[in-house]
Motif scaffolding. Structure first.
Motif, mmCIF file in Angstrom:
data_model
loop_
_atom_site.group_PDB
_atom_site.id
_atom_site.type_symbol
_atom_site.label_atom_id
_atom_site.label_comp_id
_atom_site.label_asym_id
_atom_site.label_seq_id
_atom_site.Cartn_x
_atom_site.Cartn_y
_atom_site.Cartn_z
ATOM 1 N N GLU A 63 1.045 -1.038 -0.097
ATOM 2 C CA GLU A 63 -0.051 0.180 0.204
ATOM 3 C C GLU A 63 0.743 1.325 0.068
ATOM 4 O OE1 GLU A 63 -3.126 2.627 -0.286
ATOM 5 O OE2 GLU A 63 -3.482 0.462 -0.800
ATOM 6 N N ARG A 66 1.550 1.819 -3.180
ATOM 7 C CA ARG A 66 1.045 2.279 -4.597
ATOM 8 C C ARG A 66 0.590 3.795 -4.244
ATOM 9 N NH1 ARG A 66 -3.021 -2.293 -4.009
ATOM 10 N NH2 ARG A 66 -1.984 -2.599 -1.972
ATOM 11 N N SER A 67 0.764 3.778 -2.520
ATOM 12 C CA SER A 67 0.246 5.132 -2.139
ATOM 13 C C SER A 67 1.107 6.541 -3.041
ATOM 14 C CB SER A 67 -0.207 5.006 -0.501
ATOM 15 O OG SER A 67 1.172 5.353 -0.019
ATOM 16 N N LYS A 69 2.032 7.774 -5.534
ATOM 17 C CA LYS A 69 0.997 8.319 -6.408
ATOM 18 C C LYS A 69 0.575 9.095 -6.314
ATOM 19 C CE LYS A 69 -0.966 8.250 -11.425
ATOM 20 N NZ LYS A 69 0.056 8.177 -12.173
ATOM 21 N N GLU A 70 -0.464 9.603 -5.482
ATOM 22 C CA GLU A 70 -1.614 10.348 -4.500
ATOM 23 C C GLU A 70 -1.066 11.273 -3.908
ATOM 24 O OE1 GLU A 70 -2.769 6.719 -4.562
ATOM 25 O OE2 GLU A 70 -3.224 6.904 -6.302
ATOM 26 N N THR A 71 0.280 10.942 -2.839
ATOM 27 C CA THR A 71 0.885 11.788 -2.227
ATOM 28 C C THR A 71 1.581 12.297 -2.479
ATOM 29 O OG1 THR A 71 2.205 9.889 -1.282
ATOM 30 C CG2 THR A 71 0.339 9.569 0.116
#
Length: 75
Positions: A63, A66-67, A69-71
């Motif tokens: 996780e 993968r996170s 990209k957003e953060t």
């Protein structure tokens, strides 16, 4: 953002390297494990354009990987 590189310099008066400009540089981090995630985050927080790659499919990444990209805008 600048990062200071301070290698072992064995008694020299000055370090072998100065600081390195990271902001705006393109970086590829190979491996989406803990070290790769930390490296990608480190670079992104200092303004680098970061791509994270791993031999596993993205769906199998942690996780945290993968996170990014957003953060942090990691691709």
């Amino acid at each position: 953002a600048q990062v200071s590189c301070q290698p072992r310099w064995a008694g020299r008066d000055k370090p072998l390297f100065g600081s390195m400009q990271i902001e705006g540089r393109k970086s590829l981090v190979l491996g989406a494990g803990r070290s790769g995630v930390s490296s990608a985050r480190f670079l992104a927080e200092r303004g680098a354009v970061v791509a994270l790659h791993d031999k596993r499919a993205v769906e199998e990444w942690s996780e945290a990987a993968r996170s990014l990209k957003e953060t942090h805008g990691v691709g």
